[in-house]
Design a protein around this motif. Structure first.
Motif, PDB file in Angstrom:
ATOM      1  N   TYR A  28      94.560  41.826  38.675  1.00 35.62           N
ATOM      2  CA  TYR A  28      94.114  40.448  38.838  1.00 35.62           C
ATOM      3  C   TYR A  28      94.268  40.039  40.297  1.00 35.62           C
ATOM      4  O   TYR A  28      95.297  40.302  40.927  1.00 35.62           O
ATOM      5  N   ARG A  31      91.028  35.445  43.922  1.00 36.76           N
ATOM      6  CA  ARG A  31      89.745  35.308  44.611  1.00 36.76           C
ATOM      7  C   ARG A  31      88.972  34.169  43.976  1.00 36.76           C
ATOM      8  O   ARG A  31      89.063  33.938  42.783  1.00 36.76           O
ATOM      9  N   GLY A  32      88.179  33.493  44.753  1.00 34.12           N
ATOM     10  CA  GLY A  32      87.436  32.349  44.261  1.00 34.12           C
ATOM     11  C   GLY A  32      88.277  31.096  44.422  1.00 34.12           C
ATOM     12  O   GLY A  32      89.337  31.112  45.058  1.00 34.12           O
ATOM     13  N   THR A  40      88.989  30.011  38.367  1.00 36.69           N
ATOM     14  CA  THR A  40      88.377  31.316  38.627  1.00 36.69           C
ATOM     15  C   THR A  40      89.363  32.415  38.257  1.00 36.69           C
ATOM     16  O   THR A  40      90.513  32.392  38.687  1.00 36.69           O
ATOM     17  N   LYS A  41      88.893  33.359  37.469  1.00 36.06           N
ATOM     18  CA  LYS A  41      89.699  34.530  37.108  1.00 36.06           C
ATOM     19  C   LYS A  41      88.913  35.766  37.538  1.00 36.06           C
ATOM     20  O   LYS A  41      87.782  35.978  37.105  1.00 36.06           O
ATOM     21  N   THR A  42      89.534  36.566  38.410  1.00 35.64           N
ATOM     22  CA  THR A  42      88.883  37.758  38.945  1.00 35.64           C
ATOM     23  C   THR A  42      89.789  38.948  38.724  1.00 35.64           C
ATOM     24  O   THR A  42      90.982  38.884  39.006  1.00 35.64           O
ATOM     25  N   SER A  55      85.174  41.966  37.489  1.00 36.82           N
ATOM     26  CA  SER A  55      84.735  40.860  36.641  1.00 36.82           C
ATOM     27  C   SER A  55      85.242  39.562  37.235  1.00 36.82           C
ATOM     28  O   SER A  55      86.365  39.503  37.733  1.00 36.82           O
ATOM     29  N   CYS A  56      84.404  38.548  37.186  1.00 36.21           N
ATOM     30  CA  CYS A  56      84.773  37.231  37.688  1.00 36.21           C
ATOM     31  C   CYS A  56      84.243  36.191  36.716  1.00 36.21           C
ATOM     32  O   CYS A  56      83.058  36.213  36.365  1.00 36.21           O
ATOM     33  N   TYR A  57      85.135  35.316  36.273  1.00 34.67           N
ATOM     34  CA  TYR A  57      84.768  34.247  35.356  1.00 34.67           C
ATOM     35  C   TYR A  57      85.145  32.917  35.992  1.00 34.67           C
ATOM     36  O   TYR A  57      86.287  32.718  36.385  1.00 34.67           O
ATOM     37  N   GLN A  72      80.065  33.537  40.986  1.00 33.93           N
ATOM     38  CA  GLN A  72      80.662  34.737  40.377  1.00 33.93           C
ATOM     39  C   GLN A  72      80.139  35.988  41.066  1.00 33.93           C
ATOM     40  O   GLN A  72      80.911  36.892  41.410  1.00 33.93           O
ATOM     41  N   VAL A  75      81.715  36.465  44.553  1.00 36.76           N
ATOM     42  CA  VAL A  75      83.091  36.978  44.488  1.00 36.76           C
ATOM     43  C   VAL A  75      83.072  38.460  44.136  1.00 36.76           C
ATOM     44  O   VAL A  75      83.757  39.273  44.772  1.00 36.76           O
ATOM     45  N   ILE A  76      82.266  38.845  43.150  1.00 39.49           N
ATOM     46  CA  ILE A  76      82.177  40.255  42.749  1.00 39.49           C
ATOM     47  C   ILE A  76      81.708  41.109  43.922  1.00 39.49           C
ATOM     48  O   ILE A  76      82.273  42.167  44.195  1.00 39.49           O
TER      49      ILE A  76
END
Length: 147
Positions: A28, A31-32, A40-42, A55-57, A72, A75-76
């Motif tokens: 994890y 980022r974002g 943001t979860k990356t 993966s980025c949500y 998203q 960031v990816i």
């Protein structure tokens, strides 16, 4: 050349945290953007073939879905570029080195991979181009002290 980069190395180089549950392992990353209205979860994962995915949500009720998707993807793309740089630096091969006599500096003759043509770099030029020194390039070179 075989990929010798692990998720633990990715975590170390990108400042992430390794998370594992059963057979699932992720890194994890921070980022974002995270604000009161946006989350943001990356994370980075490694596929069975050894390649990496990101993966980025993003959750943000105040923005349209198209904007969220574009953020998203940005960031990816940025994280994948960082991973590709880590892999590229890990594949560098030191051909030879020399200590400059006119100033206390080391020059390295490196190949970006086993099949590339070698190029001379001073430590500073190497740092300017690649952002950091890979351990496998400078680890066996004698330290130069400035007088």
């Amino acid at each position: 050349m075989e990929n010798k980069i692990t998720l633990e190395i990715i975590a170390e180089k990108l400042g992430g945290k390794v998370w594992q549950k059963n057979d699932i392992k992720r890194v994890y990353l921070d980022r974002g953007h995270n604000t009161k209205k946006m989350s943001t979860k990356t994370y980075v994962y490694q596929r069975e073939n050894g390649t990496f995915g990101v993966s980025c949500y993003i959750e943000c009720d105040s923005q349209p879905l198209a904007w969220i998707k574009s953020q998203q993807q940005e960031v990816i793309k940025d994280v994948m570029q960082d991973i590709n740089n880590i892999i590229e630096r890990s594949q560098m091969v030191l051909v030879k080195y020399k200590v400059l006599e006119d100033k206390p500096e080391v020059m390295v003759y490196v190949k970006k991979n086993e099949n590339a043509e070698p190029v001379w770099f001073t430590e500073q030029n190497f740092f300017n181009e690649f952002g950091e020194y890979p351990e496998n390039i400078f680890e066996n070179i004698p330290a130069v002290t400035k007088q």
